[in-house]
Scaffold this active site. Structure first.
Site, PDB file in Angstrom:
ATOM      1  CD  GLU A  60      36.869 -72.445  42.141  1.00 53.99           C
ATOM      2  OE1 GLU A  60      35.899 -71.829  41.699  1.00 53.99           O
ATOM      3  OE2 GLU A  60      37.644 -73.116  41.444  1.00 53.99           O
ATOM      4  N   GLY A  77      40.527 -65.731  44.498  1.00 50.29           N
ATOM      5  CA  GLY A  77      41.280 -66.704  43.715  1.00 50.29           C
ATOM      6  C   GLY A  77      41.251 -68.078  44.351  1.00 50.29           C
ATOM      7  CE  LYS A 124      42.020 -67.795  52.162  1.00 50.02           C
ATOM      8  NZ  LYS A 124      40.768 -67.206  52.517  1.00 50.02           N
ATOM      9  CG  ASP A 138      33.056 -60.196  51.782  1.00 50.16           C
ATOM     10  OD1 ASP A 138      31.804 -60.169  51.710  1.00 50.16           O
ATOM     11  OD2 ASP A 138      33.759 -60.888  51.029  1.00 50.16           O
TER      12      ASP A 138
END
EC number: 2.7.11.22
Length: 297
Positions: free
Chosen positions: A12, A16, A33, A128
């Site tokens: 996950e 998503g 994905k 990120d």
């Protein structure tokens, strides 16, 4: 989507479910994905599709390549090359009392920096970076995944499964609410990952934004305008922050030699304008004894 078969759910992601899949005609194994967006009803914003389409052009040996962008029932599927192991799983698999070989730490860091320099030179930020989106193969290659997704979709506060998105690798300028930030945010994240490669432990593992900041401040000292011009005018900076004195990085990060600690300290400089760039980091003496095969990649 009719070109691909889903084999199994493999995880996950931030946006998503991720499936392992196979291209029906070529047999190529891929990661699929499925992107779930906050506003499901409106479908996928055209800006996101534009951003994502640009990412197909990011081709580099240390970047997980985006091979296809598909729509099905107003859901967006991103088709990536498949790698079965991420850095977090790999670090977790190292037995207690053992550490990653120092030459592998160096090789991985160099490759991560090569990937980031390539993207930064094309004005793409990651925003990120964390061990979960650094993928490795069995030949010693490491690749950065999920590049550019933050800009296309934003970074949610929680993953759609309600798991909180980790703050451990987030730069102080982002944590302090800076409206303008750039490539140094990724260098900070890579610095914290470098420390974790050496120690197997996250360098700053806060459980809230303020806890995250205070863990950084305890280790590196509470920043002020002297060390970081304008920091005190950032949105979330408070004059009431405890005033910690800078400690030594060496006490937090064992297993790194003098050159390694020097490079790490330059990646974790508070002032983004003074933080080392990816390009400069690649030329740091820490990498002098790195195998030339890796430098040629």
């Amino acid at each position: 989507m009719e070109d691909y078969t889903k084999i199994e759910k493999i995880g996950e992601g931030t946006y998503g479910v991720v499936y392992k899949g196979r291209h029906k005609t070529t047999g190529q194994v891929v990661a699929m994905k499925k992107i779930r967006l906050e506003s499901e009803e409106e479908g996928v914003p055209s800006t996101a599709i534009r951003e994502i389409s640009l990412l197909k052009e990011l081709r580099h040996p240390n970047i997980v390549s985006l091979q296809d962008v598909l729509m099905q029932d107003s859901r967006l599927y991103l088709i990536f090359e498949f790698l079965s192991m991420d850095l977090k799983k790999y670090l977790d698999s190292i037995p207690p009392g053992q550490y990653m070989d120092s030459s592998l730490v160096k090789s991985y860091l160099y490759q991560i920096l090569q990937g980031i320099v390539f993207c930064h030179s094309r004005r793409v930020l990651h925003r990120d970076l964390k061990p979960q989106n650094l993928l490795i193969d069995d030949k010693g290659t490491i690749k950065l995944a999920d590049f550019g997704l933050a800009r296309a979709f934003g970074i949610p506060i929680r993953v759609y499964t309600h798991e909180v998105v980790t703050l451990w690798y987030r730069s102080p300028e982002v944590l302090l609410g800076s409206a303008r930030y750039s490539t140094p945010v990724d260098i900070w994240s890579i610095g914290t990952i470098f420390a974790e490669l050496a120690t197997k432990k996250p360098l700053f593992h806060g459980d809230s934004e303020i806890d995250q900041l205070f863990r950084i401040f305890r280790a590196l000292g509470t920043p002020n305008n002297e060390v970081w011009p304008e920091v005190e005018s950032l949105q979330d900076y408070k004059n009431t922050f405890p005033k910690w004195k800078p400690g030594s990085l060496a006490s937090h990060v064992k297993n790194l030699d003098e050159n390694g600690l020097d490079l790490l300290s330059k990646m974790l400089i508070y002032d983004p304008a003074k933080r080392i760039s990816g390009k400069m980091a690649l030329n740091h003496p820490y990498f002098n004894d790195l195998d030339n095969q890796i430098k040629k990649m």
